[in-house]
Write a protein that holds these residues in place. Structure first.
Motif, PDB file in Angstrom:
ATOM      1  N   THR A  55       0.855  -1.182   0.000  1.00 12.12           N
ATOM      2  CA  THR A  55       0.000   0.000   0.000  1.00 12.12           C
ATOM      3  C   THR A  55       0.889   1.228   0.000  1.00 12.12           C
ATOM      4  O   THR A  55       1.842   1.299   0.777  1.00 12.12           O
ATOM      5  CB  THR A  55      -0.908   0.014   1.241  1.00 12.12           C
ATOM      6  OG1 THR A  55      -1.781  -1.115   1.199  1.00 12.12           O
ATOM      7  CG2 THR A  55      -1.754   1.279   1.278  1.00 12.12           C
ATOM      8  N   THR A  56       0.593   2.167  -0.874  1.00 13.45           N
ATOM      9  CA  THR A  56       1.411   3.379  -0.950  1.00 13.45           C
ATOM     10  C   THR A  56       0.519   4.608  -0.932  1.00 13.45           C
ATOM     11  O   THR A  56      -0.640   4.562  -1.353  1.00 13.45           O
ATOM     12  CB  THR A  56       2.271   3.388  -2.223  1.00 13.45           C
ATOM     13  OG1 THR A  56       1.411   3.346  -3.366  1.00 13.45           O
ATOM     14  CG2 THR A  56       3.219   2.197  -2.260  1.00 13.45           C
ATOM     15  N   TYR A  57       1.098   5.699  -0.442  1.00 14.78           N
ATOM     16  CA  TYR A  57       0.402   6.979  -0.362  1.00 14.78           C
ATOM     17  C   TYR A  57       1.274   8.084  -0.927  1.00 14.78           C
ATOM     18  O   TYR A  57       2.503   8.046  -0.822  1.00 14.78           O
ATOM     19  CB  TYR A  57       0.083   7.336   1.096  1.00 14.78           C
ATOM     20  CG  TYR A  57      -0.892   6.402   1.764  1.00 14.78           C
ATOM     21  CD1 TYR A  57      -0.447   5.300   2.487  1.00 14.78           C
ATOM     22  CD2 TYR A  57      -2.263   6.632   1.692  1.00 14.78           C
ATOM     23  CE1 TYR A  57      -1.334   4.446   3.113  1.00 14.78           C
ATOM     24  CE2 TYR A  57      -3.167   5.788   2.316  1.00 14.78           C
ATOM     25  CZ  TYR A  57      -2.696   4.698   3.026  1.00 14.78           C
ATOM     26  OH  TYR A  57      -3.591   3.861   3.645  1.00 14.78           O
ATOM     27  N   ALA A  58       0.617   9.093  -1.478  1.00 11.05           N
ATOM     28  CA  ALA A  58       1.343  10.301  -1.842  1.00 11.05           C
ATOM     29  C   ALA A  58       1.779  10.995  -0.556  1.00 11.05           C
ATOM     30  O   ALA A  58       1.072  10.947   0.460  1.00 11.05           O
ATOM     31  CB  ALA A  58       0.440  11.227  -2.656  1.00 11.05           C
ATOM     32  N   ASP A  59       2.929  11.636  -0.603  1.00  8.75           N
ATOM     33  CA  ASP A  59       3.427  12.325   0.589  1.00  8.75           C
ATOM     34  C   ASP A  59       2.418  13.350   1.100  1.00  8.75           C
ATOM     35  O   ASP A  59       2.311  13.573   2.313  1.00  8.75           O
ATOM     36  CB  ASP A  59       4.759  13.018   0.278  1.00  8.75           C
ATOM     37  CG  ASP A  59       5.900  12.034   0.120  1.00  8.75           C
ATOM     38  OD1 ASP A  59       6.934  12.418  -0.462  1.00  8.75           O
ATOM     39  OD2 ASP A  59       5.760  10.874   0.565  1.00  8.75           O
ATOM     40  N   SER A  60       1.689  13.954   0.199  1.00  9.77           N
ATOM     41  CA  SER A  60       0.761  15.017   0.572  1.00  9.77           C
ATOM     42  C   SER A  60      -0.430  14.530   1.393  1.00  9.77           C
ATOM     43  O   SER A  60      -1.120  15.337   2.020  1.00  9.77           O
ATOM     44  CB  SER A  60       0.265  15.739  -0.685  1.00  9.77           C
ATOM     45  OG  SER A  60      -0.365  14.816  -1.563  1.00  9.77           O
ATOM     46  N   VAL A  61      -0.666  13.218   1.396  1.00 12.41           N
ATOM     47  CA  VAL A  61      -1.836  12.703   2.130  1.00 12.41           C
ATOM     48  C   VAL A  61      -1.456  11.738   3.253  1.00 12.41           C
ATOM     49  O   VAL A  61      -2.339  11.287   3.991  1.00 12.41           O
ATOM     50  CB  VAL A  61      -2.843  12.025   1.178  1.00 12.41           C
ATOM     51  CG1 VAL A  61      -3.223  12.962   0.040  1.00 12.41           C
ATOM     52  CG2 VAL A  61      -2.296  10.709   0.641  1.00 12.41           C
ATOM     53  N   LYS A  62      -0.191  11.419   3.373  1.00 14.12           N
ATOM     54  CA  LYS A  62       0.232  10.479   4.417  1.00 14.12           C
ATOM     55  C   LYS A  62      -0.184  10.979   5.796  1.00 14.12           C
ATOM     56  O   LYS A  62      -0.025  12.154   6.115  1.00 14.12           O
ATOM     57  CB  LYS A  62       1.753  10.297   4.371  1.00 14.12           C
ATOM     58  CG  LYS A  62       2.226   9.351   3.301  1.00 14.12           C
ATOM     59  CD  LYS A  62       3.743   9.194   3.319  1.00 14.12           C
ATOM     60  CE  LYS A  62       4.210   8.271   2.219  1.00 14.12           C
ATOM     61  NZ  LYS A  62       5.690   8.183   2.158  1.00 14.12           N
TER      62      LYS A  62
END
Length: 113
Positions: A55-62
């Motif tokens: 699972t990965t997230y954009a830094d802006s939403v972590k």
């Protein structure tokens, strides 16, 4: 076919939850996720999750957004907390199977300050 729902309006600091259901022939090994596109900006990958784990997230939403899925039903959710005005965009559900991308219709998310 991908069907997304749950967009809408929220005040800054609020929460929204997006849902996406995939139907049709779905291979057991796939990746589902969310992208977003704001006016005048490039499409951005927000979060994605694969049936085999990553699972990965954009830094802006972590730390603010959480993606989850129900594998047996090919459902994916995006819980969005602590929303910011810069989260305003059209959110698109994505399914990737064997390198092929499938897209649902976008759902608008608007966050006011």
């Amino acid at each position: 076919q991908l069907q997304a729902s749950g967009g809408g309006w929220a005040q800054a600091g609020g929460s929204l939850r997006l849902s996406c259901a995939a139907s049709g022939v779905i291979f057991s090994r796939n990746t589902m996720g969310w992208y977003r596109q704001a006016p005048g900006k490039q499409r951005e990958r927000v979060a994605r999750t694969s049936t085999w784990g990553p699972t990965t997230y954009a830094d802006s939403v972590k730390g603010r957004f959480t993606i989850s899925r129900e594998k047996a039903q090919n459902l994916v959710y995006l819980q969005m907390n602590s929303l910011k005005p810069e989260d305003t965009a059209v959110y698109l559900c994505n399914l990737n199977v064997q390198g092929m991308d499938y897209w649902g219709k976008g759902t608008q998310v608007t966050v006011s300050s």
